[in-house]
Design a protein around this motif. Structure first.
Motif, PDB file in Angstrom:
ATOM      1  N   PHE A  54       0.846  -1.187   0.000  1.00  0.00           N
ATOM      2  CA  PHE A  54       0.000   0.000   0.000  1.00  0.00           C
ATOM      3  C   PHE A  54       0.886   1.243   0.000  1.00  0.00           C
ATOM      4  O   PHE A  54       1.980   1.244   0.567  1.00  0.00           O
ATOM      5  N   TRP A  57      -1.558   6.765  -1.517  1.00  0.00           N
ATOM      6  CA  TRP A  57      -2.733   6.817  -2.389  1.00  0.00           C
ATOM      7  C   TRP A  57      -3.633   5.607  -2.187  1.00  0.00           C
ATOM      8  O   TRP A  57      -4.845   5.740  -2.036  1.00  0.00           O
ATOM      9  N   THR A  58      -3.043   4.390  -2.182  1.00  0.00           N
ATOM     10  CA  THR A  58      -3.887   3.196  -2.059  1.00  0.00           C
ATOM     11  C   THR A  58      -4.465   3.073  -0.649  1.00  0.00           C
ATOM     12  O   THR A  58      -5.557   2.541  -0.469  1.00  0.00           O
ATOM     13  N   ALA A  61      -7.240   5.215  -0.846  1.00  0.00           N
ATOM     14  CA  ALA A  61      -8.268   4.563  -1.668  1.00  0.00           C
ATOM     15  C   ALA A  61      -9.153   3.671  -0.820  1.00  0.00           C
ATOM     16  O   ALA A  61     -10.388   3.705  -0.918  1.00  0.00           O
ATOM     17  N   ALA A 204      -5.302  -3.945  -2.995  1.00  0.00           N
ATOM     18  CA  ALA A 204      -4.949  -2.546  -3.206  1.00  0.00           C
ATOM     19  C   ALA A 204      -5.428  -2.064  -4.567  1.00  0.00           C
ATOM     20  O   ALA A 204      -5.986  -0.970  -4.697  1.00  0.00           O
ATOM     21  N   HIS A 205      -5.211  -2.886  -5.610  1.00  0.00           N
ATOM     22  CA  HIS A 205      -5.658  -2.509  -6.953  1.00  0.00           C
ATOM     23  C   HIS A 205      -7.181  -2.412  -7.015  1.00  0.00           C
ATOM     24  O   HIS A 205      -7.736  -1.494  -7.628  1.00  0.00           O
ATOM     25  N   ASN A 207      -9.261  -1.712  -4.619  1.00  0.00           N
ATOM     26  CA  ASN A 207      -9.745  -0.519  -3.928  1.00  0.00           C
ATOM     27  C   ASN A 207      -9.365   0.763  -4.653  1.00  0.00           C
ATOM     28  O   ASN A 207     -10.065   1.765  -4.551  1.00  0.00           O
ATOM     29  N   SER A 208      -8.255   0.746  -5.379  1.00  0.00           N
ATOM     30  CA  SER A 208      -7.897   1.918  -6.176  1.00  0.00           C
ATOM     31  C   SER A 208      -8.955   2.165  -7.246  1.00  0.00           C
ATOM     32  O   SER A 208      -9.403   3.297  -7.456  1.00  0.00           O
ATOM     33  N   THR A 211     -12.163   3.379  -5.602  1.00  0.00           N
ATOM     34  CA  THR A 211     -12.130   4.786  -5.199  1.00  0.00           C
ATOM     35  C   THR A 211     -12.359   5.705  -6.383  1.00  0.00           C
ATOM     36  O   THR A 211     -13.082   6.705  -6.279  1.00  0.00           O
TER      37      THR A 211
END
Length: 557
Positions: A54, A57-58, A61, A204-205, A207-208, A211
């Motif tokens: 993470f 930014w993430t 997110a 992480a991807h 949630n990016s 967001t």
């Protein structure tokens, strides 16, 4: 606000240096074998178990997804505009977010100093010292877990209600039943559990993307409603949009304070970066930044959307008491053409799905962190296991899912399901406030600040945040009616659904848990705990005066 670089790691491979609260004297003996983040975590007493995939930014997110402004506002209209009318959306929002931003800033300061998955629970233990630390951690931890474990069920219940409301709009003869709502919500919970069990980078991807969708959907909604509204005239007068319409049996002032429940529940997801700190690079800087970014952006976007609602809604009573069973859906149908209403409702449902998944991730990390310190008694052993394939706390994910599904049985109790929203707000702000209060009331200038801090504003900002919580929390237990109008169905069951488990938790601590629960556990060798400052064991640090706790040497970036 400043960022004091007390220690940095050096890498020759292009990896960014890590900013940390710890000076050289505090770092572990095997520093050369660790990255900067690992060394900082080791100095706090834990070994690195997750991949740090993470970033600021993430982390933001996930936090923004957990906050989920659009679905949160949509789901809690009953408790905002449904209590105090448009005033709850306009000046009520403005007043409350000022104090909520104070709490977020104080929390960010703690996250910079102690970036662990335990978050507020760890901070409460450290700040309260050896004597009171276990009890402070116990109460903070369990209260925080209550809000985390109710997050996904409440969000998914709102999402399921919106899906079924959309079906009712398309087919007016269809009336959703309680068991259909329960089954659909449970299905969403299981999907989120599967996603949350994946490797950290995948989450992480996901949630990016979530967001970005949340932000775009929010902007689209803010544009569509005022431009496509069918109202004549388009907007209500300011006297209406900023005025109180009391839909409770209480005085106007009490109704406004009760309406803060919707705002506090909506603005309670910004602690997620704290719990993701052990999976975040340069956590002492990135995590507090993500907390503040979430709270600030949520305050602005939330005010804009709520103000639009206040200026366009024409019949609040019809929206709150709609046969669709979901006030946001009823509001959209009231102010927009049907196709436009369904489009915005669809965007809200997508955002609710993303929000529910973010809640599930944050809850699993909290559960893992507390189990790591044996908070759950005999259940702690399986809950603190990290899956060897995904390197994520899969057991904690599915444990929270099971508890969440059991909570959803409140759907069959009618108004009792409302309690999971009140619990979410009360439990969150109790957990948020305990370590902040300990810091400003007892630790004060002996607090070992991280590289992100509030400087001389730390004390007044902390005082404002704590005072706000003390004032508003009692009103979240009020039913909307009183006297002869108060029935079992109209009762606010929050004090029972939250109070009874917390009473059990306190009795458990005094009868048994105090014998074996000693707060956050030190599970690797490190060199932080040699001397004592105000009862807290720390390593000799040439930058900290042992008598005053003040920092004598720092550089600012």
């Amino acid at each position: 606000m400043s960022a004091t670089e007390a220690g940095r790691s050096s890498h020759g491979d292009g990896v960014p240096a890590v900013t940390t609260v710890f000076a050289d004297g505090d770092m572990p003996d095997h520093l050369a074998e660790m990255s900067g983040d690992e060394a900082a975590l080791a100095a706090l007493g834990y070994k690195q178990e997750f991949k740090r995939e993470f970033s600021a930014w993430t982390s933001f997110a996930v936090s923004f997804a957990v906050m989920g402004l659009l679905p949160s506002i949509a789901t809690t209209m009953w408790y905002g505009i449904g209590y105090a009318g448009p005033a709850a959306n306009t000046w009520g929002w403005l007043v409350s977010v000022v104090f909520i931003l104070c709490i977020a800033a104080s929390m960010a300061e703690l996250a910079s100093s102690m970036p662990t998955s335990g978050g507020l629970y760890y901070a409460a233990a450290v700040l309260a010292g050896p004597k009171w630390g276990p009890m402070a951690a116990w109460v903070t931890g369990w209260s925080n877990w209550f809000v985390q474990v109710t997050g996904a069920p409440s969000v998914n219940w709102g999402g399921a209600s919106m899906i079924l409301a959309a079906a009712s709009i398309v087919n007016p003869s269809y009336v959703p039943t309680s068991y259909q709502t329960f089954l659909l919500t449970t299905f969403l919970m299981i999907i989120h559990a599967c996603i949350s069990s994946m490797p950290t980078l995948w989450i992480a991807h996901f949630n990016s993307v979530g967001t970005v969708v949340n932000v775009l959907a929010l902007i689209v909604t803010i544009i569509i409603i005022p431009t496509m509204t069918t109202n004549v005239p388009k907007f209500q007068p300011s006297s209406v949009a900023w005025g109180i319409q009391n839909f409770t049996d209480w005085p106007d002032g009490v109704a406004v304070l009760m309406s803060f429940l919707a705002i506090c529940w909506t603005m309670s997801g910004y602690d997620a970066p704290f719990h993701l700190a052990e999976e975040c690079s340069n956590a002492s800087i990135a995590s507090p930044r993500a907390i503040v970014m979430t709270a600030a952006s949520g305050s602005v976007f939330g005010f804009v959307l709520n103000t639009i609602i206040a200026y366009t809604i024409t019949d609040i009573d019809a929206v709150i008491n709609t046969e669709l069973g979901q006030p946001w859906a009823a509001y959209l149908v009231q102010v927009l053409p049907q196709n436009a209403a369904l489009a915005v409702l669809g965007l809200t449902i997508v955002c609710a799905f993303s929000m529910g998944q973010g809640c599930m991730v944050a809850a699993s990390r909290v559960c893992f962190a507390y189990a790591r310190d044996d908070c759950f008694g005999a259940l702690s052993t399986p809950l603190k296991r990290v899956n060897k394939y995904t390197l994520t706390p899969v057991n904690a994910v599915w444990f929270n899912t099971l508890v969440g599904i059991l909570l959803l049985l409140l759907i069959f109790g009618g108004a009792a399901i409302d309690a999971i929203f009140s619990i979410g707000a009360i439990a969150a702000f109790v957990a948020f406030t305990i370590p902040i209060f300990i810091k400003i009331a007892f630790v004060r200038n002996k607090f070992r600040r991280g590289p992100w801090h509030l400087g001389p504003f730390s004390l007044p900002i902390g005082v404002l945040g704590c005072a706000f919580v003390v004032v508003i929390l009692p009103f979240f237990n009020f039913p909307s009616v009183n006297g002869a109008d108060l029935t079992l169905e109209a009762m606010n069951w929050t004090s029972l659904v939250y109070g009874a488990p917390m009473l059990f938790i306190l009795i458990w601590f005094y009868v048994d848990a105090h014998k074996w629960f000693k707060g956050p556990k030190i599970n690797i060798a490190h060199s932080m705990h040699y001397n004592e400052i105000e009862g807290l064991k720390v390593a000799p640090n040439k930058n900290v005066d042992v008598e005053t706790g003040s920092t004598s040497k720092s550089s600012t970036s």
